[in-house]
Design a protein around this motif. Structure first.
Motif, mmCIF file in Angstrom:
data_model
loop_
_atom_site.group_PDB
_atom_site.id
_atom_site.type_symbol
_atom_site.label_atom_id
_atom_site.label_comp_id
_atom_site.label_asym_id
_atom_site.label_seq_id
_atom_site.Cartn_x
_atom_site.Cartn_y
_atom_site.Cartn_z
ATOM 1 N N UNK A 73 51.951 29.603 87.409
ATOM 2 C CA UNK A 73 51.730 30.288 86.142
ATOM 3 C C UNK A 73 52.175 29.329 85.043
ATOM 4 N N UNK A 74 51.261 28.960 84.175
ATOM 5 C CA UNK A 74 51.539 27.922 83.195
ATOM 6 C C UNK A 74 52.071 28.503 81.882
ATOM 7 N N UNK A 75 52.725 27.664 81.064
ATOM 8 C CA UNK A 75 53.131 28.111 79.735
ATOM 9 C C UNK A 75 51.942 28.612 78.915
ATOM 10 N N UNK A 76 50.780 27.980 79.093
ATOM 11 C CA UNK A 76 49.581 28.426 78.389
ATOM 12 C C UNK A 76 49.174 29.827 78.807
ATOM 13 N N UNK A 77 49.276 30.129 80.095
ATOM 14 C CA UNK A 77 48.967 31.481 80.567
ATOM 15 C C UNK A 77 49.963 32.488 79.997
ATOM 16 N N UNK A 78 51.214 32.064 79.875
ATOM 17 C CA UNK A 78 52.231 32.965 79.295
ATOM 18 C C UNK A 78 51.851 33.323 77.868
ATOM 19 N N UNK A 79 51.431 32.331 77.086
ATOM 20 C CA UNK A 79 51.085 32.576 75.687
ATOM 21 C C UNK A 79 49.913 33.532 75.536
ATOM 22 N N UNK A 80 49.115 33.673 76.576
ATOM 23 C CA UNK A 80 48.006 34.624 76.516
ATOM 24 C C UNK A 80 48.500 36.061 76.532
ATOM 25 N N UNK A 81 49.636 36.301 77.171
ATOM 26 C CA UNK A 81 50.105 37.690 77.304
ATOM 27 C C UNK A 81 51.440 37.967 76.615
ATOM 28 N N UNK A 82 52.097 36.920 76.113
ATOM 29 C CA UNK A 82 53.397 37.143 75.495
ATOM 30 C C UNK A 82 53.698 36.137 74.405
ATOM 31 N N UNK A 83 54.578 36.516 73.489
ATOM 32 C CA UNK A 83 55.005 35.612 72.426
ATOM 33 C C UNK A 83 55.807 34.461 73.028
ATOM 34 N N UNK A 84 55.801 33.290 72.400
ATOM 35 C CA UNK A 84 56.526 32.140 72.966
ATOM 36 C C UNK A 84 58.015 32.411 73.176
#
Length: 524
Positions: free
Chosen positions: A281-292
């Motif tokens: 699970x990449x940081x980019x995928x995280x940004x799709x569903x959550x704030x940094x």
């Protein structure tokens, strides 16, 4: 109370150096995920803590892009097996969109870092070798090879051969670097054998080779004057990379090894992240569903060696609920369970933030928005749904959308985008629904029909909040001798055509009242 990143920074202030260099590095063997990017996030946090203490500090990141490909990363085809053993820097881009394999996997990662507020100097291992940065260190390592062998053998079950050298040329015949063994050298020339059968020689100044990892790591510390470096727990094992490199750094390069910050691996739904298996699970995928800031919170809410598991499904909603609670506690909008918890959570929140704000930012429940977003995609209508369900912050609970600040609207819109992506990609089927434009062909019994008619009647008479409507519905179903499950099933059946759905009272209030009344009366 100090956060653990602040304690590390405090320890580092005792080092007699003009400038602190906090290093991080990543092997570019595929997609860079939230597990192997911990180096960068931790290094950045420590660097910022040093600066707050008045220290001169910078953060650097080194791409280990001169290492050999050991496994074909997902989703590359099996045909890429022909590149096994080849340095990443020499492998073509799998989709033809970038200069090479390294850029293809490195670019998306580096592009996300500014969003997380991470500023660092970036370096390429491949470029360092070709620019001659390592040349003097290679020479010294070859000259001191007997002592390096002794150091290695102290930690090995089977000793290295007497002619082993701490350098691996890239085979000029097959192009691989992990199949060569250097066994002699004269001046700048290293002689080697490759498993492909080729015997060759290599000029160390050509950049067509590399120091063995534990020697390279020690050399890198000296090159950049590194004072602190986070790394995965495998390097921190007794007799592992750090232990060996620490001795080499001291004895061969006359340099004090940096302050170590080992961290535990992050698992994904209980499984170890694996680029070759596609489990990551990449940081980019995280940004799709959550704030940094929420990823920062995930990484910094517990000590680095504590196990962390991430599940982007339903547990993610619990996680965001926790983050929102910590945010409210930080801004004194909610009380913590104890003074100790308050201090701890406020410190974690503070370390997780990219830009500090004087006042609490607008909050709308992520969990609640997963329902509202499936009813409408209009932010203004969603704001009204929040309002009807008492889901707005106290300071604007009676406000109209038009007078709400631009910051609040931006915060709502940003979270709505995250929620939409979560619903599309990670939400389980039982969470998803669609309000049916026409009355679904469903069966309900007589008591369920009576329940819907009575709920329609009370809705027509007055306005309710979610708790009031919930209580009224329970009075009605109790009077009818109807079980709650059956009563609420009737609501879901006639509105979304399913037997289950969101919390009934809140769901009803989230819909247009006239629509609900007509639907409960089976008129539309």
């Amino acid at each position: 109370m100090k956060h653990w990143t602040e304690r590390i920074a405090s320890d580092l202030t005792n080092w007699d150096v003009d400038k602190h260099v906090v290093a991080s590095g990543t092997s570019i063997s595929g997609s860079i995920h939230i597990g192997n990017s911990c180096d960068v996030f931790i290094a950045n946090a420590v660097g910022k803590s040093l600066e707050k203490l008045g220290e001169d500090a910078k953060t650097i990141w080194i791409a280990d892009d001169h290492d050999p490909l050991r496994k074909v990363p997902y989703p590359l085809p099996e045909s890429y097996e022909k590149y096994l053993g080849i340095p990443y820097s020499q492998i073509p881009c799998p989709e033809g969109c970038c200069g090479n394999f390294v850029e293809h996997f490195q670019k998306p990662f580096l592009e996300t870092l500014p969003i997380f507020g991470i500023e660092l100097e970036t370096y390429s291992g491949f470029k360092m070798y070709h620019d001659g940065v390592y040349n003097d260190y290679i020479k010294k390592s070859l000259e001191r090879a007997p002592r390096i062998r002794e150091i290695f053998n102290q930690y090995r079950e089977h000793p290295l051969k007497s002619d082993w050298l701490p350098y691996n040329p890239i085979c000029s015949e097959c192009g691989r670097v992990n199949t060569t063994t250097a066994n002699d050298y004269q001046g700048d020339t290293v002689f080697y054998k490759c498993q492909c059968g080729h015997n060759g020689e290599m000029d160390i100044k050509s950049g067509e080779g590399k120091l063995t990892w534990r020697v390279e790591w020690a050399a890198r510390w000296k090159i950049f004057d590194v004072t602190c470096e986070p790394f995965g727990k495998d390097h921190a094992a007794s007799g592992g990379s750090y232990d060996v490199s620490k001795v080499i750094s001291d004895e061969i390069f006359n340099y004090r090894a940096p302050y170590p910050v080992p961290y535990e691996w992050i698992t994904l739904k209980g499984d170890a992240m694996s680029k070759s298996k596609g489990v990551f699970f990449t940081p980019g995928q995280w940004l799709e569903i959550g704030a940094p800031e929420t990823l920062n919170y995930f990484l910094f809410r517990s000590k680095p060696l504590k196990h962390k598991d991430f599940d982007p499904g339903m547990p993610f909603l619990d996680f965001i609920d926790q983050y929102d609670r910590v945010e409210r506690i930080y801004y004194d909008s909610e009380e913590a369970a104890s003074e100790k918890e308050m201090e701890k959570l406020k410190k974690i929140y503070e370390v997780s933030q990219i830009n500090s704000l004087d006042n609490i930012p607008f909050q709308a429940s992520y969990r609640f928005l997963t329902v509202a977003r499936q009813i409408t995609d209009d932010p203004e209508k969603i704001f009204q749904i929040l309002k009807r369900n008492s889901q707005l912050p106290a300071d604007i609970e009676g406000a109209e959308y038009g007078i709400v600040s631009d910051d609040a609207k931006e915060r709502l819109n940003s979270r709505l985008i995250n929620v939409e992506n979560w619903l599309e990609t990670y939400a389980p089927e039982f969470v998803k629904f669609s309000v049916q434009k026409e009355l679904p062909k469903v069966e309900i019994n007589e008591k369920q029909e009576d329940f819907l008619l009575k709920v329609a009647e009370i809705l027509e008479k007055r306005e309710y909040n979610s708790q009031e409507l919930h209580d009224e519905m329970y009075l009605i179903l109790k009077d009818l001798g109807l079980k709650p499950q059956k009563a609420f099933q009737a609501i879901y059946k006639v509105i979304i055509g399913k037997k289950q759905g969101p919390r009934a009272a809140s769901f009803v209030l989230s819909l247009d009242k006239d629509f609900v009344i007509k639907r409960f009366r089976r008129e539309a």
